[in-house]
Design a protein around this motif. Structure first.
Motif, PDB file in Angstrom:
ATOM      1  N   THR A  58       0.821  -1.223   0.000  1.00 23.39           N
ATOM      2  CA  THR A  58       0.000   0.000   0.000  1.00 23.39           C
ATOM      3  C   THR A  58       0.855   1.274   0.000  1.00 23.39           C
ATOM      4  OG1 THR A  58      -0.095  -0.131   2.400  1.00 23.39           O
ATOM      5  CG2 THR A  58      -1.965  -1.059   1.187  1.00 23.39           C
ATOM      6  N   LEU A  59       0.177   2.399  -0.302  1.00 24.02           N
ATOM      7  CA  LEU A  59       0.859   3.699  -0.330  1.00 24.02           C
ATOM      8  C   LEU A  59       0.251   4.578   0.771  1.00 24.02           C
ATOM      9  CD1 LEU A  59       0.329   4.192  -4.156  1.00 24.02           C
ATOM     10  CD2 LEU A  59       2.404   3.335  -3.120  1.00 24.02           C
ATOM     11  N   ARG A  60       0.915   5.680   1.076  1.00 26.47           N
ATOM     12  CA  ARG A  60       0.395   6.574   2.120  1.00 26.47           C
ATOM     13  C   ARG A  60       0.120   7.956   1.527  1.00 26.47           C
ATOM     14  NH1 ARG A  60      -0.194   5.334   7.101  1.00 26.47           N
ATOM     15  NH2 ARG A  60       0.918   3.394   6.758  1.00 26.47           N
ATOM     16  N   LEU A  61      -1.102   8.430   1.748  1.00 25.08           N
ATOM     17  CA  LEU A  61      -1.458   9.764   1.260  1.00 25.08           C
ATOM     18  C   LEU A  61      -1.214  10.759   2.390  1.00 25.08           C
ATOM     19  CD1 LEU A  61      -2.660  11.458  -1.064  1.00 25.08           C
ATOM     20  CD2 LEU A  61      -4.906  10.983  -0.147  1.00 25.08           C
ATOM     21  N   LYS A  62      -0.301  11.686   2.141  1.00 28.33           N
ATOM     22  CA  LYS A  62       0.105  12.611   3.215  1.00 28.33           C
ATOM     23  C   LYS A  62      -0.434  14.022   2.997  1.00 28.33           C
ATOM     24  CE  LYS A  62       4.176  10.671   5.281  1.00 28.33           C
ATOM     25  NZ  LYS A  62       5.591  10.871   5.549  1.00 28.33           N
ATOM     26  N   TYR A  63      -0.388  14.794   4.053  1.00 27.40           N
ATOM     27  CA  TYR A  63      -0.762  16.214   4.077  1.00 27.40           C
ATOM     28  C   TYR A  63      -2.219  16.465   3.688  1.00 27.40           C
ATOM     29  CZ  TYR A  63       4.268  15.965   4.078  1.00 27.40           C
ATOM     30  OH  TYR A  63       5.549  15.585   4.368  1.00 27.40           O
ATOM     31  N   ILE A  64      -3.091  15.556   4.090  1.00 27.80           N
ATOM     32  CA  ILE A  64      -4.526  15.761   3.911  1.00 27.80           C
ATOM     33  C   ILE A  64      -5.075  16.136   5.291  1.00 27.80           C
ATOM     34  CG2 ILE A  64      -6.736  14.609   3.391  1.00 27.80           C
ATOM     35  CD1 ILE A  64      -5.163  14.796   0.843  1.00 27.80           C
ATOM     36  N   LEU A  65      -5.699  17.300   5.382  1.00 29.53           N
ATOM     37  CA  LEU A  65      -6.218  17.755   6.674  1.00 29.53           C
ATOM     38  C   LEU A  65      -7.361  16.855   7.134  1.00 29.53           C
ATOM     39  CD1 LEU A  65      -6.282  21.579   5.958  1.00 29.53           C
ATOM     40  CD2 LEU A  65      -4.773  20.426   7.568  1.00 29.53           C
ATOM     41  N   LYS A  66      -7.507  16.788   8.453  1.00 31.09           N
ATOM     42  CA  LYS A  66      -8.541  15.891   8.993  1.00 31.09           C
ATOM     43  C   LYS A  66      -9.942  16.284   8.544  1.00 31.09           C
ATOM     44  CE  LYS A  66      -6.157  14.166  13.001  1.00 31.09           C
ATOM     45  NZ  LYS A  66      -5.906  14.340  14.424  1.00 31.09           N
ATOM     46  N   ASN A  67     -10.150  17.594   8.309  1.00 33.29           N
ATOM     47  CA  ASN A  67     -11.490  18.020   7.879  1.00 33.29           C
ATOM     48  C   ASN A  67     -11.630  18.110   6.363  1.00 33.29           C
ATOM     49  OD1 ASN A  67      -9.871  20.192   7.597  1.00 33.29           O
ATOM     50  ND2 ASN A  67     -11.092  21.625   8.818  1.00 33.29           N
ATOM     51  N   ASP A  68     -10.639  17.607   5.651  1.00 38.08           N
ATOM     52  CA  ASP A  68     -10.734  17.577   4.185  1.00 38.08           C
ATOM     53  C   ASP A  68     -11.719  16.494   3.745  1.00 38.08           C
ATOM     54  OD1 ASP A  68      -9.198  19.625   3.244  1.00 38.08           O
ATOM     55  OD2 ASP A  68      -7.339  18.464   3.134  1.00 38.08           O
ATOM     56  N   GLU A  69     -12.246  16.703   2.539  1.00 42.55           N
ATOM     57  CA  GLU A  69     -13.249  15.773   2.016  1.00 42.55           C
ATOM     58  C   GLU A  69     -12.578  14.543   1.393  1.00 42.55           C
ATOM     59  OE1 GLU A  69     -16.964  16.587  -0.540  1.00 42.55           O
ATOM     60  OE2 GLU A  69     -15.836  18.456  -0.419  1.00 42.55           O
ATOM     61  N   VAL A  70     -12.431  13.489   2.167  1.00 37.94           N
ATOM     62  CA  VAL A  70     -11.897  12.229   1.626  1.00 37.94           C
ATOM     63  C   VAL A  70     -12.676  11.078   2.259  1.00 37.94           C
ATOM     64  CG1 VAL A  70      -9.828  10.849   1.179  1.00 37.94           C
ATOM     65  CG2 VAL A  70      -9.593  13.238   1.688  1.00 37.94           C
ATOM     66  N   GLU A  71     -13.042  10.121   1.439  1.00 39.04           N
ATOM     67  CA  GLU A  71     -13.755   8.953   1.958  1.00 39.04           C
ATOM     68  C   GLU A  71     -13.108   7.675   1.450  1.00 39.04           C
ATOM     69  OE1 GLU A  71     -17.890   9.354   0.897  1.00 39.04           O
ATOM     70  OE2 GLU A  71     -17.823  11.412   1.657  1.00 39.04           O
ATOM     71  N   ILE A  72     -13.405   6.594   2.131  1.00 44.87           N
ATOM     72  CA  ILE A  72     -12.896   5.295   1.667  1.00 44.87           C
ATOM     73  C   ILE A  72     -13.528   4.994   0.309  1.00 44.87           C
ATOM     74  CG2 ILE A  72     -12.928   2.793   2.133  1.00 44.87           C
ATOM     75  CD1 ILE A  72     -12.696   3.552   5.135  1.00 44.87           C
ATOM     76  N   GLY A  73     -12.717   4.585  -0.626  1.00 41.03           N
ATOM     77  CA  GLY A  73     -13.208   4.279  -1.973  1.00 41.03           C
ATOM     78  C   GLY A  73     -12.964   5.407  -2.962  1.00 41.03           C
ATOM     79  N   ASP A  74     -12.514   6.556  -2.460  1.00 38.24           N
ATOM     80  CA  ASP A  74     -12.207   7.684  -3.364  1.00 38.24           C
ATOM     81  C   ASP A  74     -11.018   7.337  -4.254  1.00 38.24           C
ATOM     82  OD1 ASP A  74     -14.205   9.313  -2.613  1.00 38.24           O
ATOM     83  OD2 ASP A  74     -13.015  10.613  -1.299  1.00 38.24           O
ATOM     84  N   LYS A  75     -11.109   7.818  -5.493  1.00 39.42           N
ATOM     85  CA  LYS A  75     -10.027   7.522  -6.430  1.00 39.42           C
ATOM     86  C   LYS A  75      -9.058   8.698  -6.525  1.00 39.42           C
ATOM     87  CE  LYS A  75     -12.932   4.310  -8.821  1.00 39.42           C
ATOM     88  NZ  LYS A  75     -13.957   4.132  -9.835  1.00 39.42           N
ATOM     89  N   LEU A  76      -7.781   8.368  -6.655  1.00 39.51           N
ATOM     90  CA  LEU A  76      -6.752   9.415  -6.734  1.00 39.51           C
ATOM     91  C   LEU A  76      -6.203   9.540  -8.148  1.00 39.51           C
ATOM     92  CD1 LEU A  76      -4.742   8.584  -3.489  1.00 39.51           C
ATOM     93  CD2 LEU A  76      -6.568  10.240  -3.741  1.00 39.51           C
ATOM     94  N   ILE A  77      -5.957  10.781  -8.517  1.00 38.70           N
ATOM     95  CA  ILE A  77      -5.466  11.089  -9.858  1.00 38.70           C
ATOM     96  C   ILE A  77      -4.275  12.026  -9.755  1.00 38.70           C
ATOM     97  CG2 ILE A  77      -6.122  12.460 -11.895  1.00 38.70           C
ATOM     98  CD1 ILE A  77      -8.882  11.171 -11.588  1.00 38.70           C
ATOM     99  N   THR A  78      -3.298  11.867 -10.646  1.00 35.48           N
ATOM    100  CA  THR A  78      -2.122  12.754 -10.580  1.00 35.48           C
ATOM    101  C   THR A  78      -2.519  14.195 -10.912  1.00 35.48           C
ATOM    102  OG1 THR A  78      -1.637  12.140 -12.854  1.00 35.48           O
ATOM    103  CG2 THR A  78      -0.401  11.004 -11.173  1.00 35.48           C
ATOM    104  N   SER A  79      -1.880  15.131 -10.209  1.00 34.67           N
ATOM    105  CA  SER A  79      -2.228  16.541 -10.434  1.00 34.67           C
ATOM    106  C   SER A  79      -1.374  17.170 -11.528  1.00 34.67           C
ATOM    107  CB  SER A  79      -2.038  17.318  -9.138  1.00 34.67           C
ATOM    108  OG  SER A  79      -0.660  17.399  -8.840  1.00 34.67           O
ATOM    109  N   GLY A  80      -0.245  16.541 -11.818  1.00 36.40           N
ATOM    110  CA  GLY A  80       0.659  17.081 -12.841  1.00 36.40           C
ATOM    111  C   GLY A  80       1.543  18.194 -12.324  1.00 36.40           C
ATOM    112  N   LYS A  81       1.446  18.457 -11.001  1.00 32.35           N
ATOM    113  CA  LYS A  81       2.207  19.585 -10.451  1.00 32.35           C
ATOM    114  C   LYS A  81       3.584  19.193  -9.937  1.00 32.35           C
ATOM    115  CE  LYS A  81      -1.800  22.348  -9.647  1.00 32.35           C
ATOM    116  NZ  LYS A  81      -2.980  22.551  -8.834  1.00 32.35           N
ATOM    117  N   ASP A  82       3.900  17.906  -9.977  1.00 32.58           N
ATOM    118  CA  ASP A  82       5.221  17.486  -9.510  1.00 32.58           C
ATOM    119  C   ASP A  82       6.271  17.528 -10.610  1.00 32.58           C
ATOM    120  OD1 ASP A  82       4.421  15.280 -10.985  1.00 32.58           O
ATOM    121  OD2 ASP A  82       3.990  14.059  -9.221  1.00 32.58           O
ATOM    122  N   GLY A  83       5.835  17.814 -11.823  1.00 34.07           N
ATOM    123  CA  GLY A  83       6.770  17.950 -12.942  1.00 34.07           C
ATOM    124  C   GLY A  83       7.260  16.628 -13.511  1.00 34.07           C
ATOM    125  N   ILE A  84       6.737  15.532 -13.031  1.00 34.47           N
ATOM    126  CA  ILE A  84       7.144  14.216 -13.550  1.00 34.47           C
ATOM    127  C   ILE A  84       5.953  13.503 -14.192  1.00 34.47           C
ATOM    128  CG2 ILE A  84       7.985  11.903 -12.892  1.00 34.47           C
ATOM    129  CD1 ILE A  84       9.717  13.502 -10.779  1.00 34.47           C
TER     130      ILE A  84
END
Lengths: 164, 266
Positions: free
Chosen positions: B197-223
């Motif tokens: 598994t991977l770890r998603l960091k720097y997400i605030l506790k009151n941010d909108e995230v739920e189990i089953g949410d899908k993650l997509i690259t933002s393109g902001k890391d330059g890679i």
């Protein structure tokens, strides 16, 4: 000739581990096929043979791994130096004592890598991951070393005995 | 005397490798050249050694498939029922469709933007996670190019030789990917743990995230290009101290079962 044969077997086993064995579920305990050859050459064939083997095995392992530049070479040469100094302190009388020493050196390699990371970069990001795999790796490498020792002894008896 | 000289040489090599490890430019340049030259020889050997892999893998899998046929039959029946339910979730499929269109668009925009490669090896140390692919500099692969499969991202090319390349997988402890949660305005850094598994960091506790949410690259890391699927949120722990939530993510790809990958040209 002996050194060349051992290095060649070590390199072939390492390449096979990377390619052919990748489909096997051995993620939890990956043996270090190079370790028995470094220990054997350092203990039984003298410092020159040990140094050449450790350099070759270290370089090839680095090519087949995502480890930082120089790290595998550092750990393997350290193991060679350690083996040379422990040559008169440790007594290898059978394949089993050989396997304990190989397993022990795998543990030593892990700690050495952690210390090296800590000294040079000031952080050990990989520490949990490495600690998780260290003991299974050491046990499995020790187990594999029994067979490698037998293979080397067989080769010595059958084909390489008359060489000096 | 001879032994003493050998030990001195060994200590010198040890010191040199330490400087290489600390990225001292004077030592690194020469070392990379030496390593590259050995890699040029090792690459084709690895390619040849990898040839019987698929055949052995096929026999190995077939044998275990035979043993597990009965269990699999029952599992498939259950799966059929689940699939019938899942069939109703067309809206989710639409979202997935959109995501796949992004990948398709990437190919359509520039047909020569991708290189296909076969996986010929994996990391021999389980401390690090990387795969070795059978295409290198000869095919236009460069460092930091992102590597994907139609399911999602795999990682990035970190070392490129003439015949083969090393790809750092996203579950390596040194890997970080800038991602956002699909359909929500939440952004975080996806880090490798060295495990499945991977770890998603720097997400605030009151941010909108739920189990089953899908993650997509933002393109902001330059890679990694924008919009590439990365994984799915499997656990969220908001009860730990601090302002950030502890989130675990399962990548879309099973990195142990990769056979072919796509390399996105820049």
């Amino acid at each position: 000739m002996k050194v060349f044969v051992y290095i060649l077997i070590g390199l072939i086993l390492t390449i096979l581990e990377s390619s052919t064995l990748s489909f096997l579920p051995i993620e939890f305990f990956k043996p270090d096929f190079g370790m028995p050859f470094i220990v054997y050459t350092a203990f039984f064939l003298g410092p020159q043979a040990g140094l050449i083997t450790s350099i070759f095995i270290g370089l090839i392992q680095e090519i087949m791994s995502n480890s930082p530049h120089g790290s595998m070479l550092f750990t393997k040469v350290s193991i060679f130096i350690m083996s040379t100094f422990l040559k008169n302190k440790l007594y290898i009388d059978s394949r089993y004592s050989f396997s304990y020493i190989c397993g022990g050196f795998v543990l030593f390699e892990s700690f050495l890598f952690l210390i090296l990371s800590f000294l040079s970069k000031g952080e050990t990001k990989n520490i949990v991951n490495m600690m998780f795999y260290t003991i299974p790796n050491a046990i499995f490498t020790g187990f594999v070393s029994i067979f490698i020792f037998s293979l080397i002894e067989f080769l010595n008896e059958r084909y390489l005995n008359r060489e000096y | 005397m001879k032994n003493l000289i050998t030990i001195i040489i060994a200590v010198l090599i040890l010191a040199t490798s330490f400087f290489i490890f600390t990225n001292t430019p004077l030592f690194v340049k020469g070392y990379v050249k030496v390593k590259g030259a050995i890699g040029e020889i090792a690459g084709p050997t690895l390619k040849i050694a990898g040839k019987p892999t698929h055949f052995i893998g096929y026999i190995f899998n077939s044998y275990f498939n035979l043993i597990g046929t009965k269990k699999e039959n029952l599992a498939l029946k259950k799966k059929l029922e689940t699939l019938q339910l899942e069939n109703q979730k067309i809206t989710e499929l639409e979202k997935e469709n959109k995501r796949l269109k992004i990948i398709l668009n990437l190919i359509e925009q520039a047909p020569d933007s991708m290189i296909t490669a076969r996986v010929i090896g994996e990391d021999i140390k389980n401390w690090f996670k990387c795969i070795i692919i059978d295409k290198g500099r000869n095919y236009g692969i460069k460092e930091k190019m992102s590597v994907i499969t139609p399911k999602g991202i795999v990682g990035q090319a970190v070392e490129v030789n003439k015949w083969h390349s090393k790809v750092m997988i996203i579950n390596d402890t040194n890997s970080s990917v800038d991602v956002y949660v699909e359909g929500k305005n939440t952004r975080g850094i996806l880090e490798g743990t060295g495990q499945t598994t991977l770890r998603l960091k720097y997400i605030l506790k009151n941010d909108e995230v739920e189990i089953g949410d899908k993650l997509i690259t933002s393109g902001k890391d330059g890679i990694y290009q924008k919009g590439l699927p990365t994984g799915i949120v499997i656990t969220i722990n908001r009860n730990k101290p601090g302002i950030f939530a502890d989130i675990e993510v399962m990548p879309y790809n099973n990195f142990k079962r990769l056979e072919e990958v796509l390399i996105l040209k820049r």
